[in-house]
Design a protein around this motif. Structure first.
Motif, short mmCIF file in Angstrom:
data_model
loop_
_atom_site.label_atom_id
_atom_site.label_comp_id
_atom_site.label_asym_id
_atom_site.label_seq_id
_atom_site.Cartn_x
_atom_site.Cartn_y
_atom_site.Cartn_z
N TYR A 147 -5.38 16.71 4.61
CA TYR A 147 -6.69 16.41 3.83
C TYR A 147 -5.76 16.07 2.31
CZ TYR A 147 -4.53 20.83 1.93
OH TYR A 147 -3.72 21.95 1.17
N MET A 148 -4.74 16.69 2.11
CA MET A 148 -3.93 16.41 0.68
C MET A 148 -3.32 14.76 0.98
SD MET A 148 -0.49 17.80 -0.72
CE MET A 148 0.57 17.09 0.45
N ASN A 149 -3.03 14.37 1.97
CA ASN A 149 -2.26 13.03 2.10
C ASN A 149 -3.17 11.81 1.90
OD1 ASN A 149 0.38 14.11 2.72
ND2 ASN A 149 0.33 13.80 4.82
N SER A 150 -4.49 12.19 2.51
CA SER A 150 -5.48 11.19 2.50
C SER A 150 -5.77 11.04 0.94
CB SER A 150 -6.58 11.67 3.47
OG SER A 150 -7.13 12.80 3.01
N CYS A 151 -5.93 12.10 0.34
CA CYS A 151 -6.44 11.86 -0.96
C CYS A 151 -5.29 11.07 -1.96
CB CYS A 151 -6.62 13.28 -1.69
SG CYS A 151 -7.85 14.13 -1.31
N LEU A 152 -3.96 11.52 -1.70
CA LEU A 152 -3.03 10.87 -2.15
C LEU A 152 -2.93 9.28 -2.05
CD1 LEU A 152 0.00 13.58 -1.88
CD2 LEU A 152 -1.19 13.06 -3.77
N GLN A 153 -3.09 8.99 -0.73
CA GLN A 153 -3.07 7.46 -0.37
C GLN A 153 -4.15 6.75 -0.95
OE1 GLN A 153 -0.60 6.26 1.00
NE2 GLN A 153 0.08 7.08 2.68
N CYS A 154 -5.26 7.39 -1.29
CA CYS A 154 -6.56 6.84 -1.68
C CYS A 154 -6.15 6.49 -3.41
CB CYS A 154 -7.86 7.67 -1.90
SG CYS A 154 -8.55 7.71 -0.12
N LEU A 155 -5.62 7.75 -4.05
CA LEU A 155 -5.23 7.42 -5.44
C LEU A 155 -4.20 6.45 -5.49
CD1 LEU A 155 -5.47 11.02 -6.55
CD2 LEU A 155 -7.00 9.23 -7.28
N HIS B 190 0.85 -1.21 -0.22
CA HIS B 190 0.05 0.07 0.06
C HIS B 190 0.97 1.34 0.03
CE1 HIS B 190 -3.46 -2.43 0.65
NE2 HIS B 190 -2.93 -3.20 1.71
N GLY B 191 2.21 1.02 -0.20
CA GLY B 191 2.92 2.33 -0.21
C GLY B 191 3.25 2.84 1.05
N THR B 192 4.08 3.39 1.17
CA THR B 192 4.85 4.03 2.39
C THR B 192 3.83 5.23 2.99
OG1 THR B 192 6.65 4.71 3.87
CG2 THR B 192 6.50 5.83 1.58
N GLY B 193 4.16 5.63 4.00
CA GLY B 193 3.53 6.74 4.76
C GLY B 193 3.91 8.03 4.10
N LEU B 194 3.16 9.25 4.38
CA LEU B 194 3.31 10.68 3.86
C LEU B 194 3.44 11.40 5.15
CD1 LEU B 194 0.88 10.81 0.85
CD2 LEU B 194 3.70 10.36 0.97
N ALA B 195 4.47 12.39 5.34
CA ALA B 195 4.63 13.02 6.62
C ALA B 195 3.55 14.40 6.42
CB ALA B 195 6.15 13.64 6.52
N ASN B 196 3.33 14.72 7.42
CA ASN B 196 2.24 15.86 7.49
C ASN B 196 3.12 17.33 7.54
OD1 ASN B 196 0.36 18.25 8.26
ND2 ASN B 196 -0.90 16.57 9.18
N LEU B 197 2.85 18.12 6.66
CA LEU B 197 3.78 19.29 6.53
C LEU B 197 2.98 20.47 7.10
CD1 LEU B 197 5.06 18.67 2.81
CD2 LEU B 197 6.20 17.98 4.87
N GLY B 198 2.10 20.25 8.02
CA GLY B 198 1.47 21.41 8.57
C GLY B 198 0.00 21.47 7.80
N ASN B 199 -0.91 20.88 8.73
CA ASN B 199 -2.19 20.90 8.04
C ASN B 199 -2.50 20.41 6.72
OD1 ASN B 199 -3.32 21.89 10.37
ND2 ASN B 199 -3.23 23.82 9.90
N THR B 200 -1.67 19.12 6.25
CA THR B 200 -1.93 18.79 5.18
C THR B 200 -2.22 17.17 4.98
OG1 THR B 200 0.51 17.92 5.23
CG2 THR B 200 0.00 20.17 3.99
#
Length: 299
Positions: free
Chosen positions: A33-41, A21-31
């Motif tokens: 929302y973006m990380n969840s979209c990227l993980q879904c895609l 499922h890929g690796t995790g994405l770091a939160n770059l400061g209130n991001t």
């Protein structure tokens, strides 16, 4: 004794395995929302394959081209890395394409809406990936809809067709189940110009699915409403149930229903009815409990 013997593990081979499922994405400061979209895609293998084969060029691309390339590069890093990734380059390109995601408050980047990010990102990917002979994004996520609009004043009827990439689940105090919220969202009154009346009039609209479901159906739970008293958005905290299998037969037009009918199983239909009845029962049970409370308990 042999069953209890320690197993030999090839650590190099285990480390070389690609994360499913890929690796995790770091939160770059209130991001988030973006990380969840990227993980879904990223979880869509067909989309990853089309992005991997994407090359810049092929007509005016601009920032949409850069955002598609940034998505391709990020997904490649997610597939290869065993450690969380900071999607800095992608975030910079996203904000360049859509400045709304660069809004700040008190010197901090603001939290944004995940559905808006999803919609904008899919739009950019469609601009680039669907520009060739194939339309992979539409094939994977597109939903063909037909809206029938009727004006009671003039008895006019209009039909509008469009491809949408998200079904909305509207939430009210009567909605207990995802199916009910989706059905509610398909009824939409609109103000349009009436040729007979020579002015703007209200057209009552009903939308239906016309060409089957995409491989991946995106559903947005509309959990925010605008409160006029506070002039702010308020979150709807109502629980909405959903089943493992979503039956959208009721949302299809008659032509599509005729195609689907031979393949429908009676037990699946009965299961959906039972789930909806259970949701209605739970809601009525809560209402009965509330009615039995004394005034002191409800204060």
């Amino acid at each position: 004794a042999a069953a209890d013997a320690p197993m030999d593990v090839d650590e190099d081979a285990a480390a070389a395995e690609t994360p499913v499922h890929g690796t995790g994405l770091a939160n770059l400061g209130n991001t988030c929302y973006m990380n969840s979209c990227l993980q879904c895609l990223y979880s869509v293998p067909q989309l990853r394959a089309d992005l991997a084969g994407y090359a810049a060029g092929g007509g005016p691309g601009g920032v949409a081209d850069r955002l598609t390339l940034a998505t391709r590069e990020l997904f490649g890093r997610m597939a290869d890395s065993k450690q969380p990734i900071a999607p800095t380059a992608f975030l910079q390109t996203l904000r360049l394409k859509y400045p709304q995601f660069a809004q700040q408050q008190n010197g901090m980047f603001m939290q944004q809406d995940a559905e808006e990010c999803w919609t904008q990102l899919l739009y950019s990917l469609r601009e680039r990936l669907d520009a060739a002979e194939r339309a992979p994004v539409k094939e994977l996520f597109g939903l063909d809809m037909k809206a029938t609009l009727k004006c009671e004043e003039s008895e006019e009827e209009k039909v509008e067709e469009q491809c949408v990439y998200t079904m909305k689940c509207n939430i009210t105090k009567e909605v207990n189940h995802l199916h009910e919220g989706l059905k509610l969202s398909l009824v939409d009154d609109r103000e349009k110009h009436s040729e007979k009346l020579g002015r703007t009039a209200v057209f009552k609209g009903t939308s239906q699915i016309t060409n089957g479901l995409p491989e991946y159906l995106t559903v947005q739970q509309v959990r925010f409403l605008y409160r006029r008293d506070t002039q702010q958005k308020a979150k709807i905290l109502r629980m909405v149930k959903f089943s493992q299998n979503l039956d959208v037969y009721d949302f299809c037009d008659e032509a599509l229903k005729a195609k689907l009918a031979p393949f429908r199983k009676a037990e699946d239909v009965e299961e959906l009815k039972a789930e909806l009845s259970d949701a209605e029962y739970e809601d009525s049970k809560k209402a009965r409990r509330a009615a039995r409370r004394s005034p002191a308990e409800t204060r």
